[in-house]
Design an enzyme around this catalytic site. Structure first.
Site: not given
Ligand SMILES: NC(=O)c1ccc[n+]([C@@H]2O[C@H](COP(=O)([O-])OP(=O)(O)OC[C@H]3O[C@@H](n4cnc5c(N)ncnc54)[C@H](O)[C@@H]3O)[C@@H](O)[C@H]2O)c1
Length: 272
Positions: A73, A155, A169, A173
Site C-alpha cells: 500500500d 498527474s 483531486y 494532482k
Molecule cells: N483513468 C483516467 O481517466 C485518468 C485520468 C487522469 C489521471 N488518471 C490517473 O492515472 C492513475 C491511474 O488511474 P487508473 O484509472 O488506471 O486507475 P485504476 O483504478 O484503473 O487502477 C489503479 C490500480 O492501483 C491500485 N491501487 C489503489 N490504491 C493503491 C495503493 N494505495 N497502493 C498500491 N496500489 C493501489 C488498484 O488496486 C488498481 O489496480 C491515477 O493516478 C489517476 O488519478 C486517470
C-alpha cells in the site's frame, strides 16, 4: 522482447534498466508496466491487491519479460520502503520509477462547500502524499546507486483548468506537478530526471464502468482529436519519457488528453 524488435531498431537505452510501476494491477499502470517490459525493462509490478499484482506480472512473464509482483500500500512509508527493497534485492536495482497510484473513484463529485476534513485527507493522501512517499524512497535508492534514474509521476489533465466538484483531486494532482518540478531541480545534478505525465479521461475498465458509454462519447466529441486517451498510449508515452530519446527532458508536465485542455466547453470529464 528486445528493444530493437519493439522499436524498429531505435536504441531506447532501456534494455536491462529496472522499472517499478505502482498501481500496475489494472488500468493505466498495467499498460505502463507492459510497455516498459516490451522496451526491455525488468519490471516490479506493485499493487495493493495481491491478485492484480500477480496477474499483471504473469502477463508480462508470458510475453517473455522479467517481472515480479510486489504487494504494498503506497500510502504507508514502511510498505513503500519494503517495496523498494524487494525490487532492488530481486531485480538488482531501481532505475525507473513510475508513481501511478492515485484516484478519485471512491469519491462522487462533491460541491466545494460540502467538503470535510476526512474527504480532503483521503484524496490528498491517495494522490499527493502516496506519490511523495514513493518519490523520497526512490530518490534515496537512486542516489545510493549513483547511476541516475528517472522518476515519472502520474498527474492529471484536471490540473490545467478549474476542477469544480473535484477540488481536492485537482489540488492534489497540481501538488504532484510542483513536486515534480522541485525534485527535478534538486536531483538533476545527480542525473535523476523527474517528470509528470497528465492523462485526460482515459478509457480504462473502471472508467468505462463508472462513466458509461454515452458520457464517454460526449467527452470524445468535445475533444479536438475527437477521441479519448487509451491506456496503451500512456504506456508508450512512459517508454518515451523514460528512454534516452528524452534524456534532456526533466521537470516537465506532459499532457496526453486528446487536446481536451484546448476545448472551450466540455462535458464533465472527471478522472477515475
Ligand atoms: N483513468 C483516467 O481517466 C485518468 C485520468 C487522469 C489521471 N488518471 C490517473 O492515472 C492513475 C491511474 O488511474 P487508473 O484509472 O488506471 O486507475 P485504476 O483504478 O484503473 O487502477 C489503479 C490500480 O492501483 C491500485 N491501487 C489503489 N490504491 C493503491 C495503493 N494505495 N497502493 C498500491 N496500489 C493501489 C488498484 O488496486 C488498481 O489496480 C491515477 O493516478 C489517476 O488519478 C486517470
Amino acid at each position: 522482447m528486445c528493444a530493437a524488435k519493439s522499436t524498429g531498431g531505435i536504441d531506447l537505452g532501456l534494455e536491462g534498466r529496472v522499472a517499478l510501476v505502482t498501481g500496475a494491477g489494472a488500468g493505466i499502470g498495467r499498460e505502463i508496466a507492459r510497455w516498459l517490459a516490451r522496451a526491455g525493462c525488468p519490471v516490479a509490478v506493485n499493487d495493493i491487491d495481491p491478485q492484480r499484482a500477480t496477474e499483471t506480472a504473469r502477463a508480462l512473464l508470458a510475453e517473455g519479460a522479467r517481472a515480479i509482483p510486489v504487494v504494498a500500500d503506497v500510502r504507508s512509508e514502511d510498505q513503500v520502503s519494503a517495496m523498494i527493497g524487494e525490487c532492488r534485492d530481486t531485480l538488482g536495482s531501481l532505475d525507473i520509477a513510475v508513481n501511478n497510484v492515485g484516484m478519485n473513484a471512491n469519491r462522487p463529485l462533491t460541491p466545494f462547500v460540502e467538503l470535510d476534513a476526512a474527504h480532503w485527507r483521503d484524496v490528498v493522501e491517495q494522490n499527493l502524499i502516496a506519490t511523495a512517499l514513493c518519490c523520497v524512497a526512490e530518490a534515496r535508492a537512486m542516489l545510493e546507486q549513483s547511476s541516475g534514474g528517472v522518476i515519472l509521476n502520474v498527474s492529471s489533465g484536471e490540473t490545467t483548468r478549474p476542477s469544480p466538484q473535484l477540488v481536492p483531486y485537482g489540488a492534489a494532482k497540481a501538488g504532484i506537478n510542483h513536486l515534480t518540478q522541485s525534485m527535478a531541480a534538486e536531483l538533476g545534478p545527480q542525473g535523476i530526471r523527474v517528470l509528470a505525465m497528465a492523462p485526460g479521461t482515459t478509457v480504462t475498465e473502471k472508467v468505462r464502468e463508472v462513466m458509461g458509454e454515452d458520457h464517454l462519447a460526449s467527452i470524445a466529441a468535445s475533444n479536438p482529436l475527437r477521441r479519448m486517451t487509451e491506456p496503451e498510449e500512456l504506456g508508450r508515452m512512459a517508454v518515451f519519457l523514460a528512454s534516452d530519446l528524452a534524456r534532456c527532458v526533466t521537470g516537465q508536465f506532459v499532457l496526453a488528453d486528446a487536446g481536451a485542455h484546448l476545448s472551450r466547453s466540455r462535458p464533465d470529464h472527471g478522472d477515475a
